[in-house]
Scaffold this active site. Structure first.
Site, PDB file in Angstrom:
ATOM      1  N   ASN A 120       1.570   0.083   5.503  1.00  0.00           N
ATOM      2  CA  ASN A 120       2.091  -0.746   4.235  1.00  0.00           C
ATOM      3  C   ASN A 120       2.717  -1.860   4.692  1.00  0.00           C
ATOM      4  O   ASN A 120       4.034  -1.605   5.145  1.00  0.00           O
ATOM      5  CB  ASN A 120       2.993   0.571   3.657  1.00  0.00           C
ATOM      6  CG  ASN A 120       3.586  -0.267   2.388  1.00  0.00           C
ATOM      7  OD1 ASN A 120       3.211  -1.038   1.897  1.00  0.00           O
ATOM      8  ND2 ASN A 120       4.721   0.020   2.025  1.00  0.00           N
TER       9      ASN A 120
ATOM     10  N   CYS B 259       0.910  -1.334   0.222  1.00  0.00           N
ATOM     11  CA  CYS B 259       0.057   0.050   0.002  1.00  0.00           C
ATOM     12  C   CYS B 259       0.974   1.184   0.113  1.00  0.00           C
ATOM     13  O   CYS B 259       2.096   1.099  -0.067  1.00  0.00           O
ATOM     14  CB  CYS B 259      -0.942  -0.082   1.240  1.00  0.00           C
ATOM     15  SG  CYS B 259      -1.925  -1.493   1.643  1.00  0.00           S
TER      16      CYS B 259
END
Length: 542
Positions: A76, A2
């Site tokens: 992430n 991400c």
């Protein structure tokens, strides 16, 4: 994978600045290539979290920022031990999804900056308490996932990539560290400095090989955690071939469809034929992507912006990797791939290790390479693939594999040496420990198991590097090297890098000083040729 961006205030107020909110919203949009499935920006008191999601685990839920009763997090990462944490250390927590990253908010709320040490995975995250009094930012021990940060008088900025904050001077967040509201950057990963092996005496060569095989097989199995289609990058070299073979074998055991494998190169490239042989042997659904020199050269400006570096070898190798990643995105449903990065750093695999004056010198160079992976191969593997909205997972950088390679194996086990396997070719070979570990497995054809190291930028086609050098010399003719030296804090090392430095300055002028004098040299002092191509090691290259 991400993309994250965050502003964490040092204040205690209620409303965030509209200008800061606009900055975070623009930064979130700049990171959409890292997360095309979902994007959101939210405020928590005076702090702001932005997130873009590439949904791999639990795609139907797990949207971010992840909010619970104590705080919120933008993450992430992939947390491979999340099921164990749910059933043990966090068994009393009321989880709302099966997303692996949902364990991070309760862990941070309870354990603060020690929380990252409980995570087995790769990650970069920012967690803030809802009352605005606490925060934790952290990066995984190797720096597989990117994270940059800056402290100002009013607060802290964080982002997955520099392009998200073009006007904020940023530093690389150090791997294995966590930062809190106290302002102290704390090393949470103290298990190993990635130096010379800590054990004395080290286990035998045979034991180290067995441990390495077990650790790598376990690392691949972990990284098959996905609820979407995934595949493998297959260059035809030893490392990616082993990863692909282990993954395909495990897929068969689980009753999964056969994996898609992908290779890239110029027509007639050394890697392509080897990759074909491996794919036929292991039974993957293989895809071969060709590019031309002209296509590669045209992609260089996009590559420099995507990977945010001017390092010569990183740009060389990132170009075919980005071309391949875009093809996978545009022609398949694969959203995640496994790759072989990290093996050469851990196991003295580059050809120049043949020139090491001693096993100890090779081990020290191996440690230097591992400590700087976050600036080179990790950055390339992450940003070149994520530039095309594709996630890359790297089993060789699993902590269990690192423990064997960096703490268990003796220096003389890692230095190029004659392998033990009966059918091995005569003479010293790089990564003999890894080759011997799988010599009896039957996973790979002998010509691949014993294939000499071919660095990715070379293996996609020798004319790629040769043409790139020639083209760069023409492009660099009009570059003001004195101006580059003043801006970057150092002169370019060659025409090729001068061109990359100019491209970076044109794309991200606010971050030029950050990729200048702080970079290390790619090759060690005991290698006379400073060019990073494996072919430059003329005394060894076959």
């Amino acid at each position: 994978m991400c993309g994250i961006i965050a502003y964490v205030s040092k204040g205690r107020g209620v409303d965030g600045s509209p200008a800061r909110l606009e900055t975070v919203e623009r930064g979130t949009e700049a990171l959409r290539h890292r997360g095309p499935d979902f994007a959101q920006t939210r405020s928590f008191g005076q702090s702001l979290l932005g997130h873009t999601r590439l949904a791999i685990v639990d795609p139907s839920s797990g949207s971010q920022p992840i909010v619970d009763g104590d705080g919120a997090a933008a993450v992430n990462g992939e947390i491979y031990n999340h099921q164990e944490m749910r059933s043990r250390a966090l068994s009393d927590y009321d989880f709302r999804s099966s997303c692996d990253c949902e364990v991070i908010p309760p862990a941070c709320a309870r354990w603060g900056t020690t929380a990252p040490s409980s995570l087995d995975g790769v990650f970069a995250f920012v967690w803030v308490s809802l009352d605005g009094t606490r925060f934790v930012a952290a990066r995984d021990p190797v720096g597989v996932n990117p994270l940059y940060f800056a402290e100002t008088a009013d607060g802290w900025w964080f982002a997955s990539e520099r392009k998200a904050l073009p006007d904020v001077p940023l530093r690389a967040f150090p791997p294995g560290h966590a930062l809190s509201e106290t302002g102290e950057m704390r090393r949470y990963h103290t298990e190993a400095p990635w130096g010379v092996p800590a054990l004395s005496p080290a286990p035998s060569y045979a034991v180290a090989a067995s441990e390495l095989r077990e650790a790598l097989e376990g690392a691949v199995r972990k990284r098959m955690m996905a609820d979407v289609e995934f595949g493998v990058l297959l260059s035809g070299g030893l490392d990616s071939s082993l990863i692909a073979a282990i993954a395909q074998r495990e897929a068969e055991r689980r009753g999964l469809p056969r994996l898609k494998s992908f290779s890239v190169g110029l027509e007639g490239a050394p890697d392509l034929g080897a990759a074909r042989a491996v794919a036929e042997r292991i039974g993957t659904d293989h895809h071969e992507v060709h590019f031309t020199v002209e296509e590669g050269l045209a992609a260089i400006p996009e590559v420099v912006l995507a990977i945010e570096t001017v390092d010569t070898t990183t740009v060389r190798a990132s170009t075919p990797m980005l071309i391949l990643s875009k093809w996978i995105r545009d022609n398949t449903d694969v959203k995640m791939v496994m790759s072989g990065e990290g093996s050469d750093e851990l196991l003295c695999g580059y050809l120049y290790f043949h020139l090491a004056p001693s096993a100890e010198a090779a081990a020290e160079e191996s440690a230097r390479k591992v400590r700087s992976l976050h600036m080179y191969d990790c950055q390339r593997a992450n940003m070149a693939t994520m530039g095309a909205s594709l996630e890359a997972r790297v089993p060789f950088l699993d902590l269990a594999v690192l423990r064997v390679a960096m703490q268990r194996a003796a220096p003389e086990h890692k230095t190029p040496r004659p392998p033990s396997a009966a059918d091995a070719p005569a003479g010293r070979v790089e990564k003999a420990l890894l080759r011997d570990a799988f010599a009896e497995s039957g996973l790979l054809p002998a010509e691949v198991l014993w294939r000499q190291k071919e660095q990715f930028g070379d293996g996609v086609g020798h004319s790629w590097i040769d043409s790139l050098r020639a083209h760069a010399a023409k492009q660099a003719a009009g570059v003001d090297r004195l101006a580059l030296g003043r801006a970057y804090g150092r002169e370019p090392t060659c025409d090729e890098q001068a061109w990359y430095m100019q491209l970076f300055m044109d794309a991200l002028p606010g971050h030029v000083g950050e990729v200048g004098s702080g970079s290390e040299t790619w090759v060690p002092e005991w290698n006379d040729d400073r060019d990073p191509s494996g072919r430059s090691v003329r005394a060894v290259y076959g």
